[in-house]
Design a protein around this motif. Structure first.
Motif, PDB file in Angstrom:
ATOM      1  N   GLU A 165     -22.723  18.454 -33.518  1.00  0.00           N
ATOM      2  CA  GLU A 165     -21.576  17.940 -34.265  1.00  0.00           C
ATOM      3  C   GLU A 165     -20.509  19.018 -34.453  1.00  0.00           C
ATOM      4  O   GLU A 165     -20.803  20.146 -34.854  1.00  0.00           O
ATOM      5  CB  GLU A 165     -22.017  17.435 -35.639  1.00  0.00           C
ATOM      6  CG  GLU A 165     -20.863  16.880 -36.461  1.00  0.00           C
ATOM      7  CD  GLU A 165     -21.308  16.307 -37.794  1.00  0.00           C
ATOM      8  OE1 GLU A 165     -20.455  15.739 -38.505  1.00  0.00           O
ATOM      9  OE2 GLU A 165     -22.501  16.425 -38.129  1.00  0.00           O
ATOM     10  N   ASN A 173     -26.510  14.335 -31.247  1.00  0.00           N
ATOM     11  CA  ASN A 173     -25.388  14.181 -32.178  1.00  0.00           C
ATOM     12  C   ASN A 173     -24.171  14.860 -31.587  1.00  0.00           C
ATOM     13  O   ASN A 173     -24.108  16.087 -31.479  1.00  0.00           O
ATOM     14  CB  ASN A 173     -25.735  14.802 -33.537  1.00  0.00           C
ATOM     15  CG  ASN A 173     -24.659  14.518 -34.587  1.00  0.00           C
ATOM     16  OD1 ASN A 173     -23.581  14.021 -34.264  1.00  0.00           O
ATOM     17  ND2 ASN A 173     -24.950  14.831 -35.844  1.00  0.00           N
ATOM     18  N   SER A 226     -21.035  13.918 -32.793  1.00  0.00           N
ATOM     19  CA  SER A 226     -19.991  13.526 -33.732  1.00  0.00           C
ATOM     20  C   SER A 226     -18.938  14.626 -33.866  1.00  0.00           C
ATOM     21  O   SER A 226     -19.259  15.812 -33.836  1.00  0.00           O
ATOM     22  CB  SER A 226     -20.623  13.250 -35.100  1.00  0.00           C
ATOM     23  OG  SER A 226     -19.647  12.967 -36.072  1.00  0.00           O
ATOM     24  N   ASN A 233     -25.173   9.717 -31.737  1.00  0.00           N
ATOM     25  CA  ASN A 233     -24.080   9.724 -32.715  1.00  0.00           C
ATOM     26  C   ASN A 233     -22.796  10.144 -32.016  1.00  0.00           C
ATOM     27  O   ASN A 233     -22.656  11.282 -31.588  1.00  0.00           O
ATOM     28  CB  ASN A 233     -24.400  10.696 -33.860  1.00  0.00           C
ATOM     29  CG  ASN A 233     -23.396  10.608 -34.997  1.00  0.00           C
ATOM     30  OD1 ASN A 233     -22.291  10.081 -34.829  1.00  0.00           O
ATOM     31  ND2 ASN A 233     -23.758  11.119 -36.162  1.00  0.00           N
ATOM     32  N   GLY A 288     -19.802   9.301 -33.589  1.00  0.00           N
ATOM     33  CA  GLY A 288     -18.827   9.057 -34.647  1.00  0.00           C
ATOM     34  C   GLY A 288     -17.670  10.042 -34.659  1.00  0.00           C
ATOM     35  O   GLY A 288     -17.819  11.210 -34.288  1.00  0.00           O
ATOM     36  N   ASN A 303     -24.256   5.415 -33.639  1.00  0.00           N
ATOM     37  CA  ASN A 303     -23.200   5.645 -34.626  1.00  0.00           C
ATOM     38  C   ASN A 303     -21.853   5.704 -33.918  1.00  0.00           C
ATOM     39  O   ASN A 303     -21.613   6.596 -33.096  1.00  0.00           O
ATOM     40  CB  ASN A 303     -23.458   6.963 -35.372  1.00  0.00           C
ATOM     41  CG  ASN A 303     -22.530   7.152 -36.558  1.00  0.00           C
ATOM     42  OD1 ASN A 303     -21.402   6.663 -36.566  1.00  0.00           O
ATOM     43  ND2 ASN A 303     -22.984   7.880 -37.564  1.00  0.00           N
ATOM     44  N   GLU A 314     -23.859   1.711 -36.718  1.00  0.00           N
ATOM     45  CA  GLU A 314     -22.767   2.167 -37.594  1.00  0.00           C
ATOM     46  C   GLU A 314     -21.436   1.835 -36.929  1.00  0.00           C
ATOM     47  O   GLU A 314     -21.085   2.385 -35.884  1.00  0.00           O
ATOM     48  CB  GLU A 314     -22.895   3.685 -37.799  1.00  0.00           C
ATOM     49  CG  GLU A 314     -21.749   4.351 -38.515  1.00  0.00           C
ATOM     50  CD  GLU A 314     -21.675   3.994 -39.978  1.00  0.00           C
ATOM     51  OE1 GLU A 314     -20.637   3.423 -40.381  1.00  0.00           O
ATOM     52  OE2 GLU A 314     -22.634   4.304 -40.698  1.00  0.00           O
TER      53      GLU A 314
END
Length: 578
Positions: A287, A309, A311, A333, A335, A357, A381
């Motif tokens: 992230e 992840n 994100s 993820n 996002g 996500n 999400e």
């Protein structure tokens, strides 16, 4: 999106600082068979609200702690019982340097003093007196210094040591740990004193399987000293802005690494190439890293990778076709990236996905057709996207879905009917201003819901009638300003509620507190911006499990709450106003 009453949950990690917890555990590695016992009260409430008698052991521990000043040496009783007494003193924040002396040479296995307010070097002598019995120590958030760590040198069997948020420990302290060859877990989160030179002192801890250096800004260049830690399975260097591509090169030989956290570092696509040989890597958190879709070439070579992840990495659709190779992913993820429906085309073959996500991505209804075949999906999400009611058609067949977040989307009341067949759903977020009573009525078939977020939805007293269908609710947020005490009558029988947020409903009065006084499982209650007064606090006396109480902008003072805390709410630790 959303409205004035809505709020956006920003789940990012704060790169510059972290809220230091008031209490709680950073790591748990309990070894004693008794350690699952906890004594919050001398008697506890059973499922039917009846009082259960405490066991003889509970009574003994409780009374011993109550009169702790009368005891000078617990070394003469069985170790497991001494451990129980010690744990209860810590839990109730009654352990002092004086009472600690009673535990000298008790052969305790676990000394968890996380956030113990008075802990300093003076305590370490007694802690170290547990000798070779000592397996786990947590001194997080304490004033222990390098000199204090020296006492642990003779605790040769120590397996786990947590020194998170210990501002007075530096490289010199690590020198004292060099001989603790049985250490398997070591944590120094948010330490500004440890440097690359300090990490060299850890190079001989060959049994380490877990190392946590999150928010340690001085370790650039030090990861080279971890090359010999071939048993390492988990490494957390999250929020270390000093970490660059070159720092990842020494990790390329850690063949047993299963979890790697490098979020909010300065790692780029080039640095990710050093990870190609980590064939056991299951979890990778990137992230906020400076990577593009080009890094997917390296990541797709990781055969065990199932959690990824990405994100806040600044991804766009360009290069996202490489996602189609990562068919073993279970959790993804994306996002807060600039991906659109065009990216979702390349996710349709990721049939092992259980969690996806797409928070704040530029996706809409058409893109969701690519998710229709992801039958293992449990968590979705979609917050702050352009998804509307027609998009819900494409996910209406995902019958394994357990959680879906539709906050700040453009869904309507009518569209929610398309969720009615998702019988496995446990968590539903409808924090959107256009959702009304009719929308709530459309999902009443979802009787298995345990978490329902209607924070900004325009629910009225009439709409609360539909809440009676959700007997299993543990968490409920309904803060759109449209309910009165009359609506709370439909909430008072939701006996499983643990979290209740009724803030911003400014027509609620002390009557509301009277109505919810039977919700004895409540741990968190928020009635801010309501017409609550000090007189109403008397109705909360029955909520013995309450730990957090928020009454901002109410006619209540911190003094009023403290009185209630001292006389009736022994577990209340967080309250506002304070």
């Amino acid at each position: 999106m959303g409205g004035a009453c809505s709020r956006k949950r920003d789940q990012s990690v704060n790169e510059d600082g972290e809220n230091r917890p008031v209490s709680g555990k950073y790591h748990k590695s309990m070894s004693s068979k008794w350690l699952n016992t906890s004594f919050s009260r001398l008697s506890v409430e059973g499922k039917q609200g009846k009082t259960q008698c405490p066991s003889l052991m509970e009574l003994c521990v409780y009374k011993t702690c109550e009169n702790i000043e009368n005891y000078s040496n617990f070394g003469v009783i069985p170790r497991d019982i001494a451990q129980l007494i010690f744990n209860e003193l810590v839990r109730t924040q009654c352990l002092t340097e004086a009472s600690l002396e009673s535990f000298r040479d008790c052969d305790l296995q676990d000394v968890d003093l996380c956030e113990c307010p008075e802990l300093n070097d003076g305590w370490m002598d007694v802690i170290s007196s547990q000798g070779t019995s000592l397996l786990f120590v947590d001194i997080s958030g304490s004033d222990v210094t390098d000199g204090g760590l020296m006492y642990l040198k003779e605790c040769k069997n120590l397996q786990a040591l947590n020194c998170n948020y210990c501002d007075n420990i530096s490289d010199y302290g690590l020198e004292h740990l060099r001989g603790l060859s049985n250490l398997t877990s070591l944590s120094f989160r948010r330490n500004t004193q440890i440097t690359a030179q300090g990490l060299a002192l850890l190079s001989g801890l060959l049994n380490l399987t877990k190392l946590d250096l999150e928010r340690c800004p001085g370790i650039h260049g030090g990861l080279v000293h971890l090359k010999g830690l071939t048993k390492l399975e988990s490494l957390n260097i999250k929020c270390c802005n000093c970490i660059t591509d070159a720092d990842l090169k020494p990790l390329s030989g850690l063949a047993n690494l299963k979890e790697l956290q490098i979020s909010f570092s300065r790692v780029s696509d080039y640095g990710i190439t050093y990870l190609r040989g980590l064939h056991k890597l299951v979890l990778l958190n990137m992230e906020g890293c400076r990577v593009t879709a080009a890094c997917l070439d390296s990541l797709s070579a990781l055969p065990a990778l199932s959690y990824l992840n990405l994100s806040r990495c600044g991804f766009s659709d360009n290069g996202c076709e490489k996602f189609s190779r990562m068919v073993k992913l279970k959790i993804l993820n994306l996002g807060f990236n600039s991906v659109t429906d065009a990216c979702l085309v390349h996710l349709k073959d990721l049939t092992n996905l259980e969690s996806l996500n797409l928070d704040s991505c530029g996706i809409g209804d058409e893109g969701l057709i690519n998710l229709a075949g992801l039958n293992k999906l449990k968590f979705l999400e979609l917050s702050d996207t352009e998804v509307g009611s027609s998009g819900l058609n494409h996910i209406s067949g995902l019958t394994n879905l357990e959680s879906i977040n539709l906050s700040f989307t453009v869904i309507t009341d009518g569209g929610l009917k398309k969720l009615s067949g998702l019988s496995s759903l446990k968590s539903l977020n409808l924090d959107a201003r256009q959702i009304t009573d009719a929308g709530l009525a459309a999902v009443t078939s979802l009787t298995g819901l345990t978490h329902l977020d209607l924070f900004g939805a325009r629910i009225t007293d009439s709409g609360t009638n539909h809440l009676r269908n959700f007997k299993n609710l543990k968490s409920l947020e309904i803060c759109g300003g449209g309910i009165t005490d009359a609506g709370v009558k439909n909430i008072k029988d939701l006996s499983s509620l643990v979290v209740l947020n009724l803030s911003q409903n400014n027509s609620l009065t002390d009557k509301t507190l009277e109505l919810i006084s039977g919700l004895t499982q409540l741990v968190t209650l928020n009635v801010s911006n309501c017409r609550i007064t000090s007189a109403g606090l008397q109705h909360l006396k029955t909520l013995k499990n309450l730990k957090s109480l928020t009454l901002e902008s109410c006619k209540v003072t911190a003094n009023d709450i403290r009185k209630l805390q001292s006389t009736h709410l022994p577990n209340l630790v967080n309250f506002r106003p304070e």
